[in-house]
Design a protein around this motif. Structure first.
Motif, PDB file in Angstrom:
ATOM      1  N   ARG A  51       0.708 -27.940 -27.446  1.00 12.05           N
ATOM      2  CA  ARG A  51       0.877 -26.596 -26.895  1.00 12.05           C
ATOM      3  C   ARG A  51       2.296 -26.052 -27.058  1.00 12.05           C
ATOM      4  O   ARG A  51       2.560 -24.904 -26.711  1.00 12.05           O
ATOM      5  CB  ARG A  51       0.492 -26.584 -25.403  1.00 12.05           C
ATOM      6  CG  ARG A  51      -0.940 -27.020 -25.139  1.00 12.05           C
ATOM      7  CD  ARG A  51      -1.312 -26.923 -23.669  1.00 12.05           C
ATOM      8  NE  ARG A  51      -1.317 -25.551 -23.180  1.00 12.05           N
ATOM      9  CZ  ARG A  51      -1.589 -25.205 -21.921  1.00 12.05           C
ATOM     10  NH1 ARG A  51      -1.865 -26.151 -21.031  1.00 12.05           N
ATOM     11  NH2 ARG A  51      -1.578 -23.944 -21.543  1.00 12.05           N
TER      12      ARG A  51
ATOM     13  N   THR B 298       5.212 -18.512 -15.729  1.00 13.49           N
ATOM     14  CA  THR B 298       5.031 -18.467 -17.174  1.00 13.49           C
ATOM     15  C   THR B 298       3.584 -18.812 -17.536  1.00 13.49           C
ATOM     16  O   THR B 298       3.041 -19.818 -17.088  1.00 13.49           O
ATOM     17  CB  THR B 298       5.965 -19.472 -17.870  1.00 13.49           C
ATOM     18  OG1 THR B 298       7.316 -19.154 -17.522  1.00 13.49           O
ATOM     19  CG2 THR B 298       5.808 -19.416 -19.383  1.00 13.49           C
ATOM     20  N   GLY B 299       2.970 -17.944 -18.327  1.00 13.47           N
ATOM     21  CA  GLY B 299       1.601 -18.188 -18.767  1.00 13.47           C
ATOM     22  C   GLY B 299       0.534 -17.681 -17.830  1.00 13.47           C
ATOM     23  O   GLY B 299      -0.652 -17.728 -18.165  1.00 13.47           O
TER      24      GLY B 299
ATOM     25  N   SER C 205       3.586 -27.661 -16.454  1.00 12.96           N
ATOM     26  CA  SER C 205       3.917 -26.826 -15.303  1.00 12.96           C
ATOM     27  C   SER C 205       4.648 -27.683 -14.274  1.00 12.96           C
ATOM     28  O   SER C 205       4.572 -28.921 -14.309  1.00 12.96           O
ATOM     29  CB  SER C 205       2.642 -26.248 -14.698  1.00 12.96           C
ATOM     30  OG  SER C 205       1.846 -27.295 -14.159  1.00 12.96           O
TER      31      SER C 205
ATOM     32  N   GLU D 161      -3.475 -27.546 -15.959  1.00 15.75           N
ATOM     33  CA  GLU D 161      -3.142 -27.976 -17.325  1.00 15.75           C
ATOM     34  C   GLU D 161      -4.352 -28.023 -18.257  1.00 15.75           C
ATOM     35  O   GLU D 161      -4.346 -28.740 -19.257  1.00 15.75           O
ATOM     36  CB  GLU D 161      -2.464 -29.361 -17.305  1.00 15.75           C
ATOM     37  CG  GLU D 161      -1.148 -29.400 -16.569  1.00 15.75           C
ATOM     38  CD  GLU D 161      -0.031 -28.679 -17.313  1.00 15.75           C
ATOM     39  OE1 GLU D 161      -0.190 -28.398 -18.517  1.00 15.75           O
ATOM     40  OE2 GLU D 161       0.999 -28.399 -16.670  1.00 15.75           O
TER      41      GLU D 161
ATOM     42  N   SER E 225       5.004 -26.583 -25.362  1.00 14.12           N
ATOM     43  CA  SER E 225       5.629 -26.187 -24.103  1.00 14.12           C
ATOM     44  C   SER E 225       5.558 -27.352 -23.122  1.00 14.12           C
ATOM     45  O   SER E 225       4.675 -28.208 -23.224  1.00 14.12           O
ATOM     46  CB  SER E 225       4.940 -24.945 -23.516  1.00 14.12           C
ATOM     47  OG  SER E 225       3.572 -25.193 -23.279  1.00 14.12           O
TER      48      SER E 225
ATOM     49  N   SER F 129      -7.190 -16.917 -15.130  1.00 11.57           N
ATOM     50  CA  SER F 129      -7.082 -15.495 -15.442  1.00 11.57           C
ATOM     51  C   SER F 129      -8.385 -14.764 -15.120  1.00 11.57           C
ATOM     52  O   SER F 129      -9.428 -15.375 -14.875  1.00 11.57           O
ATOM     53  CB  SER F 129      -6.761 -15.322 -16.923  1.00 11.57           C
ATOM     54  OG  SER F 129      -7.844 -15.804 -17.713  1.00 11.57           O
TER      55      SER F 129
ATOM     56  N   TRP G 132      -6.590 -27.353 -21.167  1.00 16.28           N
ATOM     57  CA  TRP G 132      -6.429 -26.839 -22.530  1.00 16.28           C
ATOM     58  C   TRP G 132      -7.510 -27.458 -23.406  1.00 16.28           C
ATOM     59  O   TRP G 132      -7.753 -28.664 -23.346  1.00 16.28           O
ATOM     60  CB  TRP G 132      -5.054 -27.210 -23.081  1.00 16.28           C
ATOM     61  CG  TRP G 132      -4.902 -26.944 -24.556  1.00 16.28           C
ATOM     62  CD1 TRP G 132      -4.600 -25.761 -25.155  1.00 16.28           C
ATOM     63  CD2 TRP G 132      -5.069 -27.895 -25.622  1.00 16.28           C
ATOM     64  NE1 TRP G 132      -4.553 -25.920 -26.530  1.00 16.28           N
ATOM     65  CE2 TRP G 132      -4.845 -27.220 -26.844  1.00 16.28           C
ATOM     66  CE3 TRP G 132      -5.381 -29.264 -25.647  1.00 16.28           C
ATOM     67  CZ2 TRP G 132      -4.926 -27.860 -28.077  1.00 16.28           C
ATOM     68  CZ3 TRP G 132      -5.477 -29.906 -26.876  1.00 16.28           C
ATOM     69  CH2 TRP G 132      -5.242 -29.201 -28.080  1.00 16.28           C
TER      70      TRP G 132
END
Length: 253
Positions: A61, A217-218, A66, A152, A63, A188, A154
């Motif tokens: 990713r 962030t994100g 978190s 997390e 990055s 989201s 993904w």
């Protein structure tokens, strides 16, 4: 353990009921999901080594984790959290997710915002809430005690077919490991309205659980929450282990 109480009929529990209602079914559900993943040519791995998790996340990713799963922020993360990955037939990581146990006091509604802001502050990242508390009448006001945060998540865009199997496997593992009052996850509007929360196993969904003037962030300015209480997870287990289960993993997001 039971004790006979004078003046009553039969026996009365000495302690309130605890634990899974049917541990064997939980094991069967895990085996069912593992077999489903194998049929899709995936296998799952779990770990409490979050330095390795950080390496995997950076690679896939680009990055860091978190703050909830950052070892620089949480000194004893390995004692209260685990992460897992899915690997494809070539051994490549195709999915990641992580879970951590915390104590929501006095309720998830009153605790979550301060908990999150505190973790980001430790990493010197600024968050500014748009509201000092979650909306009135949120179901989170009824949840207190041990809760497990699911973050997390993904999934590689070429491996979306493992989504439901992967998320539910992790949620049942978290239930078996900690037996929390509930699991909760943030996401989201698109994730909520396109059915990803429900397909993961989150029965209750609320919009604008956390609202930000300056968001993490994100994240989006209005973060949705998915909630799976213990009874919801027990139902998931019962459904997965039914003689003719209705649950079938979808092939696409």
């Amino acid at each position: 353990m039971y004790v006979h109480v004078k003046g009553t009929q039969g026996a009365r529990p000495l302690l309130a009921p605890a634990g899974l209602s049917d541990p064997l079914k939980a094991v069967d559900a895990i085996n069912h999901l593992r077999a489903t993943a194998a049929a899709q040519n995936y296998h799952f791995e779990t770990s409490i080594d979050f330095s390795v998790f950080a390496e995997h996340r950076m690679r896939v990713r680009n990055s860091p984790p978190s703050p909830m799963f950052d070892t620089d922020v949480n000194r004893h993360l390995n004692e209260r959290a685990f992460w897992m990955c899915a690997r494809d037939g070539k051994g490549e990581i195709s999915a990641l997710q992580a879970f951590r146990l915390d104590e929501a006091d006095p309720s998830l509604a009153e605790w979550a915002l301060g908990w999150m802001m505190g973790l980001y502050a430790k990493r010197k990242e600024l968050l500014i809430p748009d509201a000092p508390h979650v909306p009135d009448h949120s179901a989170t006001s009824l949840i207190q005690g041990p809760v497990a945060y699911h973050g997390e998540l993904w999934i590689d865009k070429h491996h979306k077919g493992v989504f439901e199997t992967f998320t539910r496997f992790g949620m049942i593992l978290a239930l078996m490991k900690w037996q929390p009052e509930a699991l909760w996850a943030l996401g989201s509007k698109a994730m909520a309205t396109r059915g990803h929360f429900v397909r993961s196993g989150y029965v209750h969904i609320e919009s604008s659980f956390l609202r930000w003037s300056w968001e993490p962030t994100g994240a989006e300015q209005n973060e949705w929450i998915g909630i799976a209480e213990r009874r919801h997870l027990e139902f998931m287990i019962a459904e997965l282990t039914a003689r003719e289960p209705k649950y079938q993993p979808s092939s696409a997001l």
